[in-house]
Design a protein around this motif. Structure first.
Motif: not given
Length: 294
Positions: A122, A129-131, A238, A264-266, A271-273
């Motif tokens: 995360g 960014s997520v992903d 992260n 997968l997360a920020n 946010t989450f993927s």
């Protein structure tokens, strides 16, 4: 100077079939390039790309497959979660390569191994960014694993001291340490598909990473302090739970290691993927193709 004294049965623990205690593997059953993942199910996600399967073993959370990918021999192994498991996995994989099991002595010639972590993480910086995919140039360990070993001269003490001061670090917690990844591997994998950063390795998923469900935290502002910390142009990007142990154990044992993170997360924006499995599978594919170029 390598000691030739025999290792006692209580120290080098072997199963009845001659395999190493936790991993249930025998010498010769691992490649010199090893992919580590946390989740045992992810071992199959990696190995499904192999042309041929040579070895399969599974004991506890430690699942291993050795095979070939486009002619390159690889091992993929699950470590489970946390640096305590990294201590087990790295010591036993090193033993498979560098200890004579029959004579219980350390081999005179050292065999170096290459470790590539494919993991999830995360971000704590809003611009990551997520992903996306992140290479850990270094890791800050909030665990205590390396403090149990000698010869840790490679630790970046000025970084960790500055971090403790910046965060007003609680002395009841483990003393943070900072360790870098392998420069050659980082340079090899640092393509346009990746960003780089400094990873914080935590001792838990909830409180240690600032998550609040029903329990209060000793320092509910710690993630904000980590986000704002900067030392010689380096900042913490992260959070995850294995990289500092991987980097530290690899250096202690004379191996090379890199940690590749699927974000997968920020945590900064909450946010989450939407498609975490797709993101991890894409990282697996990119990693395997880049490994062919090593």
């Amino acid at each position: 100077m390598i000691k030739l004294e025999k290792l006692a049965p209580s120290e080098l623990i072997l199963n009845d079939d001659g395999s190493i205690y936790h991993l249930a593997l025998k010498p010769g059953q691992i490649a010199d390039t090893i992919i580590t993942v946390g989740d045992p199910d992810r071992v199959t996600d990696v190995a499904k790309h192999f042309d041929k399967i040579e070895v399969e073993a599974h004991k506890r959370e430690f699942k291993t497959i050795t095979g070939t990918y486009k002619g390159k021999r690889l091992t993929v192994i699950s470590t489970g979660i946390g640096t305590d498991n990294i201590d087990i996995v790295f010591n036993e994989l090193d033993a498979l390569a560098n200890i004579d099991f029959e004579n219980r002595t350390i081999k005179m010639e050292h065999m170096p191994l290459t470790f590539i972590r494919i993991g999830t993480s995360g971000a704590i910086q809003p611009e990551i960014s997520v992903d996306s995919f992140l290479i850990s140039e270094a890791a800050v360990g909030f665990d205590s694993l390396l403090h149990f070993y000698a010869n840790t001269h490679f630790l970046d003490l000025p970084f960790s001291e500055a971090l403790k001061k910046h965060t007003n670090w609680c002395p009841q917690k483990s003393d943070p340490y900072m360790v870098t990844g392998d420069k050659a591997l980082i340079a090899h994998f640092n393509t346009k598909d990746f960003v780089t950063g400094v990873t914080a390795t935590n001792v838990g998923f909830y409180g240690p990473q600032g998550r609040i469900l029903r329990l209060g935290l000793q320092d509910d502002g710690l993630n904000d302090k980590l986000q704002s910390f900067k030392f010689q142009q380096q900042k913490i990007t992260n959070l995850e739970m294995e990289t500092s142990g991987i980097y530290g154990m690899a250096k202690l044992l004379g191996h090379s290691a890199i940690s590749l993170n699927a974000i997968l997360a920020n945590r900064a924006d909450g946010t989450f993927s939407d498609s975490p499995k797709k993101t991890v599978n894409l990282l697996i594919e990119k990693t395997l193709e880049q490994l062919l170029k090593l």
